[in-house]
Design a protein around this motif. Structure first.
Motif, short mmCIF file in Angstrom:
data_model
loop_
_atom_site.label_atom_id
_atom_site.label_comp_id
_atom_site.label_asym_id
_atom_site.label_seq_id
_atom_site.Cartn_x
_atom_site.Cartn_y
_atom_site.Cartn_z
N PRO A 71 0.82 -1.21 0.00
CA PRO A 71 0.00 0.00 0.00
C PRO A 71 0.86 1.26 0.00
CG PRO A 71 0.02 -0.95 2.18
CD PRO A 71 0.78 -1.90 1.29
N VAL A 72 0.31 2.33 -0.54
CA VAL A 72 1.00 3.62 -0.59
C VAL A 72 1.45 4.04 0.81
CG1 VAL A 72 0.64 6.08 -1.05
CG2 VAL A 72 -0.11 4.37 -2.71
N SER A 73 0.65 3.75 1.82
CA SER A 73 0.98 4.16 3.19
C SER A 73 2.31 3.59 3.68
CB SER A 73 -0.14 3.74 4.16
OG SER A 73 -0.31 2.34 4.14
N ALA A 74 2.76 2.48 3.08
CA ALA A 74 4.01 1.85 3.50
C ALA A 74 5.24 2.61 3.02
CB ALA A 74 4.06 0.41 3.01
N ILE A 75 5.09 3.40 1.96
CA ILE A 75 6.28 4.10 1.43
C ILE A 75 6.15 5.62 1.42
CG2 ILE A 75 6.89 2.11 0.01
CD1 ILE A 75 6.10 3.94 -2.44
N MET A 76 4.95 6.13 1.72
CA MET A 76 4.76 7.59 1.65
C MET A 76 5.57 8.30 2.72
SD MET A 76 0.99 8.14 3.27
CE MET A 76 0.76 8.12 5.05
N SER A 77 5.86 9.55 2.47
CA SER A 77 6.45 10.41 3.48
C SER A 77 5.29 10.99 4.27
CB SER A 77 7.25 11.54 2.82
OG SER A 77 8.29 11.00 2.03
N ALA A 78 5.19 10.59 5.55
CA ALA A 78 4.04 11.00 6.36
C ALA A 78 4.19 12.41 6.93
CB ALA A 78 3.82 10.00 7.49
N THR A 79 5.42 12.86 7.10
CA THR A 79 5.64 14.22 7.57
C THR A 79 5.70 15.12 6.35
OG1 THR A 79 6.92 13.38 9.43
CG2 THR A 79 7.16 15.72 8.92
N VAL A 80 4.68 15.94 6.19
CA VAL A 80 4.58 16.78 5.00
C VAL A 80 4.66 18.25 5.38
CG1 VAL A 80 3.18 17.34 2.97
CG2 VAL A 80 3.10 15.04 3.92
N ILE A 81 5.58 18.93 4.76
CA ILE A 81 5.69 20.38 4.94
C ILE A 81 4.73 21.02 3.93
CG2 ILE A 81 7.21 22.38 4.72
CD1 ILE A 81 9.52 20.46 5.51
N THR A 82 3.89 21.92 4.41
CA THR A 82 2.91 22.58 3.55
C THR A 82 3.04 24.10 3.67
OG1 THR A 82 1.18 22.65 5.25
CG2 THR A 82 1.27 20.67 3.87
N VAL A 83 2.41 24.79 2.76
CA VAL A 83 2.31 26.25 2.82
C VAL A 83 0.86 26.64 2.64
CG1 VAL A 83 4.65 26.73 2.01
CG2 VAL A 83 2.80 26.51 0.35
N ASP A 84 0.54 27.89 3.01
CA ASP A 84 -0.80 28.39 2.72
C ASP A 84 -0.74 29.28 1.49
OD1 ASP A 84 -0.24 31.13 3.46
OD2 ASP A 84 -0.47 30.55 5.55
N SER A 85 -1.88 29.73 1.05
CA SER A 85 -1.94 30.46 -0.22
C SER A 85 -1.38 31.87 -0.16
CB SER A 85 -3.40 30.50 -0.72
OG SER A 85 -4.20 31.24 0.20
N GLN A 86 -1.05 32.36 1.02
CA GLN A 86 -0.53 33.73 1.13
C GLN A 86 0.99 33.80 1.09
OE1 GLN A 86 -2.80 36.15 0.76
NE2 GLN A 86 -4.10 34.35 0.56
N GLN A 87 1.66 32.66 1.06
CA GLN A 87 3.12 32.65 0.99
C GLN A 87 3.58 33.18 -0.36
OE1 GLN A 87 5.05 31.80 3.66
NE2 GLN A 87 3.11 31.58 4.74
N THR A 88 4.80 33.70 -0.39
CA THR A 88 5.36 34.20 -1.65
C THR A 88 6.16 33.10 -2.34
OG1 THR A 88 7.42 34.94 -0.63
CG2 THR A 88 5.59 36.54 -0.71
N VAL A 89 6.43 33.33 -3.61
CA VAL A 89 7.26 32.41 -4.38
C VAL A 89 8.63 32.26 -3.71
CG1 VAL A 89 8.49 32.13 -6.58
CG2 VAL A 89 6.08 32.83 -6.56
N GLU A 90 9.19 33.38 -3.28
CA GLU A 90 10.50 33.36 -2.64
C GLU A 90 10.50 32.51 -1.37
OE1 GLU A 90 13.94 36.44 -1.03
OE2 GLU A 90 11.97 37.22 -1.58
N THR A 91 9.48 32.66 -0.54
CA THR A 91 9.38 31.87 0.68
C THR A 91 9.29 30.39 0.35
OG1 THR A 91 8.28 33.68 1.85
CG2 THR A 91 7.99 31.47 2.76
N CYS A 92 8.48 30.05 -0.63
CA CYS A 92 8.32 28.64 -1.03
C CYS A 92 9.64 28.07 -1.55
CB CYS A 92 7.24 28.50 -2.09
SG CYS A 92 5.58 28.84 -1.46
N MET A 93 10.36 28.85 -2.34
CA MET A 93 11.66 28.38 -2.86
C MET A 93 12.63 28.13 -1.70
SD MET A 93 12.20 30.52 -6.37
CE MET A 93 13.53 29.51 -7.00
N ASN A 94 12.62 29.01 -0.71
CA ASN A 94 13.49 28.82 0.44
C ASN A 94 13.12 27.56 1.22
OD1 ASN A 94 15.07 31.09 -0.06
ND2 ASN A 94 13.74 32.43 1.15
#
Length: 146
Positions: free
Chosen positions: A74-97
């Motif tokens: 199953p996908v759950s066996a190999i997925m990365s469970a800790t996911v870093i996310t952003v919200d829609s107000q972040q800038t391109v520069e912040t996301c690249m960093n």
């Protein structure tokens, strides 16, 4: 600098929807979706909530190198469970960093627990190049007195 919300609007206008997979689906199905859609990662969802990411890198490191079967895993066996996310107000520069600092190729956009979209490093680099080109054009016009 554009925000994530502005980038996502551009992606939606180009019919680039977010493809997801359930954590109980088999790895083979994830591979088929990634190959068919020509994408390198899929957000893993459970009851509409983001619970992980599965990528080609996960497949190579956690399946191929360990001799596991794509059909019965199953996908759950190999997925990365800790996911870093952003919200829609972040800038391109912040996301690249964030992506550079954490060695990420894909960054999910989540707001109020809802997956709004997925940004790739390519999306961000393309936007950064476009912004630099605009700035160069503005500076050239300023220098010429136009």
């Amino acid at each position: 600098m554009k925000t994530v919300a502005q980038l996502l609007k551009l992606k939606v206008s180009h019919n680039q929807q977010v493809h997801t997979i359930a954590q109980d689906q088999m790895v083979l199905e994830a591979l088929k979706v990634m190959a068919e859609k020509n994408i390198g990662a899929l957000p893993v969802v459970h009851n509409g909530a983001l619970v992980g990411m599965v990528s080609e890198r996960d497949y190579a490191r956690k399946m191929v190198l360990k001799g596991r079967s794509s059909i019965g895993t199953p996908v759950s066996a190999i997925m990365s469970a800790t996911v870093i996310t952003v919200d829609s107000q972040q800038t391109v520069e912040t996301c690249m960093n964030i992506m550079t600092d954490n060695h990420l190729r894909h960054l999910p956009v989540v707001e109020h627990g809802e997956l709004l979209g997925l940004l790739s490093i390519g999306d961000l680099v393309k936007e950064a190049i476009a912004e630099q080109a605009d700035l160069i054009q503005q500076l050239e016009q300023y220098i010429r007195g136009v």
